[in-house]
Design an enzyme around this catalytic site. Sequence first.
Site, PDB file in Angstrom:
ATOM      1  N   GLY A  26     -12.959  71.635 -12.297  1.00 56.87           N
ATOM      2  CA  GLY A  26     -11.952  71.511 -11.195  1.00 56.87           C
ATOM      3  C   GLY A  26     -11.806  72.746 -10.586  1.00 56.87           C
ATOM      4  O   GLY A  26     -12.589  73.855 -10.943  1.00 56.87           O
ATOM      5  N   ASN A  27     -11.562  72.896  -9.119  1.00 58.52           N
ATOM      6  CA  ASN A  27     -11.477  74.123  -8.503  1.00 58.52           C
ATOM      7  C   ASN A  27     -10.546  73.852  -7.272  1.00 58.52           C
ATOM      8  O   ASN A  27     -10.528  72.666  -6.608  1.00 58.52           O
ATOM      9  CB  ASN A  27     -12.948  74.436  -7.820  1.00 58.52           C
ATOM     10  CG  ASN A  27     -13.653  73.166  -7.438  1.00 58.52           C
ATOM     11  OD1 ASN A  27     -13.409  72.719  -6.352  1.00 58.52           O
ATOM     12  ND2 ASN A  27     -14.894  72.868  -8.225  1.00 58.52           N
ATOM     13  N   SER A  43     -17.521  79.776 -10.100  1.00 59.96           N
ATOM     14  CA  SER A  43     -18.049  78.566 -10.703  1.00 59.96           C
ATOM     15  C   SER A  43     -18.224  78.850 -12.079  1.00 59.96           C
ATOM     16  O   SER A  43     -18.491  79.775 -12.786  1.00 59.96           O
ATOM     17  CB  SER A  43     -19.525  78.510 -10.267  1.00 59.96           C
ATOM     18  OG  SER A  43     -20.080  77.434 -10.750  1.00 59.96           O
ATOM     19  N   GLY A  44     -17.820  77.777 -12.979  1.00 64.08           N
ATOM     20  CA  GLY A  44     -17.863  77.737 -14.573  1.00 64.08           C
ATOM     21  C   GLY A  44     -17.170  78.713 -15.220  1.00 64.08           C
ATOM     22  O   GLY A  44     -17.575  79.113 -16.072  1.00 64.08           O
ATOM     23  N   SER A  72     -17.683  78.658  -6.628  1.00 65.49           N
ATOM     24  CA  SER A  72     -17.605  77.053  -7.217  1.00 65.49           C
ATOM     25  C   SER A  72     -18.645  76.427  -6.476  1.00 65.49           C
ATOM     26  O   SER A  72     -19.097  76.727  -5.276  1.00 65.49           O
ATOM     27  CB  SER A  72     -16.490  76.540  -6.670  1.00 65.49           C
ATOM     28  OG  SER A  72     -16.710  75.063  -7.099  1.00 65.49           O
ATOM     29  N   SER A  73     -19.560  75.732  -7.413  1.00 59.30           N
ATOM     30  CA  SER A  73     -20.700  74.964  -6.875  1.00 59.30           C
ATOM     31  C   SER A  73     -20.193  73.904  -5.806  1.00 59.30           C
ATOM     32  O   SER A  73     -21.053  73.348  -5.037  1.00 59.30           O
ATOM     33  CB  SER A  73     -21.404  74.370  -7.773  1.00 59.30           C
ATOM     34  OG  SER A  73     -20.602  73.523  -8.822  1.00 59.30           O
ATOM     35  N   ASP A  74     -19.002  73.456  -5.615  1.00 60.63           N
ATOM     36  CA  ASP A  74     -18.605  72.713  -4.923  1.00 60.63           C
ATOM     37  C   ASP A  74     -18.004  73.276  -3.421  1.00 60.63           C
ATOM     38  O   ASP A  74     -17.442  72.687  -2.539  1.00 60.63           O
ATOM     39  CB  ASP A  74     -17.354  71.930  -5.231  1.00 60.63           C
ATOM     40  CG  ASP A  74     -17.903  71.035  -6.627  1.00 60.63           C
ATOM     41  OD1 ASP A  74     -18.983  70.190  -6.442  1.00 60.63           O
ATOM     42  OD2 ASP A  74     -17.047  71.102  -7.505  1.00 60.63           O
ATOM     43  N   HIS A  93     -10.594  69.733  -5.827  1.00 58.31           N
ATOM     44  CA  HIS A  93     -11.340  69.007  -6.400  1.00 58.31           C
ATOM     45  C   HIS A  93     -11.264  68.990  -8.113  1.00 58.31           C
ATOM     46  O   HIS A  93     -11.281  69.935  -8.639  1.00 58.31           O
ATOM     47  CB  HIS A  93     -13.013  69.150  -6.403  1.00 58.31           C
ATOM     48  CG  HIS A  93     -14.003  68.557  -7.008  1.00 58.31           C
ATOM     49  ND1 HIS A  93     -13.540  67.270  -7.014  1.00 58.31           N
ATOM     50  CD2 HIS A  93     -14.919  69.091  -7.803  1.00 58.31           C
ATOM     51  CE1 HIS A  93     -14.803  66.699  -7.834  1.00 58.31           C
ATOM     52  NE2 HIS A  93     -15.453  67.461  -8.273  1.00 58.31           N
ATOM     53  N   HIS A  95     -11.814  66.460 -11.961  1.00 51.39           N
ATOM     54  CA  HIS A  95     -12.386  65.199 -12.517  1.00 51.39           C
ATOM     55  C   HIS A  95     -11.323  64.399 -13.353  1.00 51.39           C
ATOM     56  O   HIS A  95     -11.479  63.901 -14.303  1.00 51.39           O
ATOM     57  CB  HIS A  95     -13.505  65.322 -13.430  1.00 51.39           C
ATOM     58  CG  HIS A  95     -14.733  65.619 -12.859  1.00 51.39           C
ATOM     59  ND1 HIS A  95     -15.933  65.144 -12.986  1.00 51.39           N
ATOM     60  CD2 HIS A  95     -15.122  66.648 -11.665  1.00 51.39           C
ATOM     61  CE1 HIS A  95     -16.679  65.712 -12.205  1.00 51.39           C
ATOM     62  NE2 HIS A  95     -16.401  66.700 -11.319  1.00 51.39           N
ATOM     63  N   ASP A 118       5.112  57.416  -0.695  1.00 55.48           N
ATOM     64  CA  ASP A 118       5.781  58.790  -0.607  1.00 55.48           C
ATOM     65  C   ASP A 118       5.017  59.815  -0.072  1.00 55.48           C
ATOM     66  O   ASP A 118       5.285  61.010   0.523  1.00 55.48           O
ATOM     67  CB  ASP A 118       6.527  59.233  -1.755  1.00 55.48           C
ATOM     68  CG  ASP A 118       7.924  58.644  -1.983  1.00 55.48           C
ATOM     69  OD1 ASP A 118       8.454  57.997  -0.932  1.00 55.48           O
ATOM     70  OD2 ASP A 118       8.290  58.239  -3.213  1.00 55.48           O
ATOM     71  N   HIS A 167     -18.025  59.796  -8.434  1.00 56.26           N
ATOM     72  CA  HIS A 167     -17.881  61.322  -8.600  1.00 56.26           C
ATOM     73  C   HIS A 167     -16.392  61.593  -9.086  1.00 56.26           C
ATOM     74  O   HIS A 167     -16.245  61.362 -10.351  1.00 56.26           O
ATOM     75  CB  HIS A 167     -18.432  62.186  -7.360  1.00 56.26           C
ATOM     76  CG  HIS A 167     -18.267  63.525  -7.764  1.00 56.26           C
ATOM     77  ND1 HIS A 167     -18.954  64.547  -6.774  1.00 56.26           N
ATOM     78  CD2 HIS A 167     -17.677  64.345  -8.372  1.00 56.26           C
ATOM     79  CE1 HIS A 167     -18.918  65.693  -7.162  1.00 56.26           C
ATOM     80  NE2 HIS A 167     -17.876  65.834  -8.112  1.00 56.26           N
ATOM     81  N   TYR A 225      14.659  63.136   3.011  1.00 57.70           N
ATOM     82  CA  TYR A 225      14.594  63.381   1.704  1.00 57.70           C
ATOM     83  C   TYR A 225      14.316  64.845   1.394  1.00 57.70           C
ATOM     84  O   TYR A 225      13.765  65.542   2.132  1.00 57.70           O
ATOM     85  CB  TYR A 225      13.049  62.683   1.138  1.00 57.70           C
ATOM     86  CG  TYR A 225      12.760  62.939  -0.331  1.00 57.70           C
ATOM     87  CD1 TYR A 225      13.155  61.751  -1.273  1.00 57.70           C
ATOM     88  CD2 TYR A 225      12.236  64.081  -0.653  1.00 57.70           C
ATOM     89  CE1 TYR A 225      12.887  62.278  -2.692  1.00 57.70           C
ATOM     90  CE2 TYR A 225      11.933  64.301  -1.991  1.00 57.70           C
ATOM     91  CZ  TYR A 225      12.405  63.522  -3.060  1.00 57.70           C
ATOM     92  OH  TYR A 225      11.939  63.692  -4.368  1.00 57.70           O
TER      93      TYR A 225
END
Lengths: 228, 228, 228, 228
Positions: A26-27, A43-44, A72-74, A93, A95, A118, A167, A225
């Site tokens: 995630g990132n 990344s990683g 990040s690779s993304d 992002h 998973h 909501d 993905h 709210y």
Amino acid sequence: MQQLKQQVFEANMDLPRYGLVTFTWGNVSAIDRQRGLVVIKPSGIAYESMTVDDMSVVDLQGHVVEGRWRPSSDTATHLALYRRYPDLGGVVHTHSTHATAWAQAGLAIPALGTTHADYFFGDIPCTRALSAQEVDEAYELNTGQVIIEALGEANPLHTPGIVVYQHGPFAWGKDAHEAVHNAVVMEEVARMAWIARGINPQLQPIDSWLMNKHFQRKHGPNAYYGQK
Amino acid sequence: MQQLKQQVFEANMDLPRYGLVTFTWGNVSAIDRQRGLVVIKPSGIAYESMTVDDMSVVDLQGHVVEGRWRPSSDTATHLALYRRYPDLGGVVHTHSTHATAWAQAGLAIPALGTTHADYFFGDIPCTRALSAQEVDEAYELNTGQVIIEALGEANPLHTPGIVVYQHGPFAWGKDAHEAVHNAVVMEEVARMAWIARGINPQLQPIDSWLMNKHFQRKHGPNAYYGQK
Amino acid sequence: MQQLKQQVFEANMDLPRYGLVTFTWGNVSAIDRQRGLVVIKPSGIAYESMTVDDMSVVDLQGHVVEGRWRPSSDTATHLALYRRYPDLGGVVHTHSTHATAWAQAGLAIPALGTTHADYFFGDIPCTRALSAQEVDEAYELNTGQVIIEALGEANPLHTPGIVVYQHGPFAWGKDAHEAVHNAVVMEEVARMAWIARGINPQLQPIDSWLMNKHFQRKHGPNAYYGQK
Amino acid sequence: MQQLKQQVFEANMDLPRYGLVTFTWGNVSAIDRQRGLVVIKPSGIAYESMTVDDMSVVDLQGHVVEGRWRPSSDTATHLALYRRYPDLGGVVHTHSTHATAWAQAGLAIPALGTTHADYFFGDIPCTRALSAQEVDEAYELNTGQVIIEALGEANPLHTPGIVVYQHGPFAWGKDAHEAVHNAVVMEEVARMAWIARGINPQLQPIDSWLMNKHFQRKHGPNAYYGQK
């Protein structure tokens, strides 16, 4: 910049806290619109040992301007979203299990109840598949492109997340914190929708008036709210 | 040897930490290729009270060369894998919930998304059943043999895990730590695949170009994920 | 007696620790065969505030011989099992989620893999329904009777648990600790069997030779699992 | 009043403790019948930073009589229930995962076992949909009205909860603590019923005599569960 790096660091650390990531899957990023710079997770790098000084800083074309690590690779996906949508302040992002399962199923997460309404106005779309050429030529950039294509004319703050085909989920918001908040919501509504359809395969989408009501009482001009 | 025992001990202790084992239902080993010795968890010892000095050391024929306890009852399976695949440095066996459910279902865990493709190139195979004779004559050794048979010509580091029919998952890697890492991934993709197929029984396997891309960006010669 | 009370107290406290109970929905007992006395959890007492001195002591006819509280409302079921099976040393009842779901489904938990066969020789039976008269006349005693009826000629230590139709699981063992251990196993195999059948509704029961092998390597005369 | 505020504060804090809420998705209230005043959680306040002094106090018509914050946006629903049912002392609303899934499925949570019957006498109803007009004119008040309509002639303490169509669960009890207790039960039986029907789609509702027995042994005039 230090303040934004701190925010992005904390938002990244919220991912394991909310159970959204396994290992480094995630990132989170956030943008300083005035300077045109984006802070993003490297990344990683493991969450357990990561510090605020590990954050990467890149410009909107992806050039690293600060930081000891590769971003990040993304990153190219995040940047495509920032370039297209001036209202976005943060992108995430993950998973996360149930949202990723919908991505693998190749289906939009249907709007089935007020929990969903909501935060998300209508279904959470699933992108089309990327072609072999799109993957080959510029995978992460084109991932951003199919997200933009799937959103179409939607206001990205009214559809603050999507699942990318085969993905996983991307979410966003006015800042990094809100982006992570929306990623938590997406995972929870993905889980509820899976269970609800298991109980009743013939269930109906949420009534339009109920969806309008819930979205507007939190996000509309006359929202009542909360304490704002 | 003390260093390898420490690594194997820590990798075993990671199993309850990652939620992969109930009671003593798991074991990790690692090999010292130069000496031809394997360190492995002792049989039936509780994780709460286990120390590094409880680790067993055996040679590649299974003779105990060090340690106060009987080695894991699954030792012969680990050794069969080390003998066949010179690249393996660590092996792990668990009864993690979702991977075991696929083993009981008798089906390969299908490659459905990038989470899977980041670690496993293609489906995670399910072995054939052992015959009554195979179980009777040399159960644990023959478990290793059906794993090897199911892998066929595959590179074991590109398919770093398998489910044994009606039994449960085995995983491996360059060392004990990586083996456990792959076991965590297998459990998570097993869970996602169960949910995804529940949502859409007609879903498609991951597009081959997307699978290639994700596996190669982490494991190929031009990998760009992480900091290596 | 103090020692047995301590064991029963600790075994009861293990129920929330293993996630088997919500609120006060469970109880463990153990028997002192020489004196013919059973120690059991008091009825409706919260785990958080319970101490060893809260344990109830009853004889095999259910008369309270020690303790400040009323014993568990399920006491008569426990006693029926102790009277019928001289090998039982401990009994536990919970409403653990997945085992209870099989009870509500009205089905035996099928033996699908080695996780199951390591502890249970064959399916975990589901009792028949109690009749209105049986419920009305002596509900808890008759619950014990339908358990005994469902076990038939089975060795209760080879089938160390059962699900009571529309109610939930009972498990047992040589002592209170082993009874709870078997209840944990039953919940886990109930969960795995649910998932496995969801993945493959046409799956096969475990091969008989594989079931024999796993049960015998842990429980047979030539057992070689563990250090015994 | 301070004592009731403390009770309501603690009952609200129990919601995240029992895993019933994500973020601020829940609220608990309790009533002082003598003064006709209701204490309720303020709207949109995070549980982590909330204190007893943040509680809102309103009269039965919804006028704020004490407190620095706007009361929960669901206040009108709580008040409708207090006005209609003089026996209610506490009310709770959550979006707990499995109960909400049944609400989205549009189905009553069926009485399938004794876990359910220990607290709920018969199915947990699902309300009808609110019309566009009902949502538009007085959404939260009309949510209370459809709950009352669905309960019909039922004793609300024998059916201490309901799911609102496409929305989520409401539960109640003699006080705030009991209301939360019933919300925990509802979530757990919702989860069990989902799993049980997945295992056996043809399962039967609980036998009426078994349901009667369990409900009466806890709640009837001759109750013998617990120490009362």
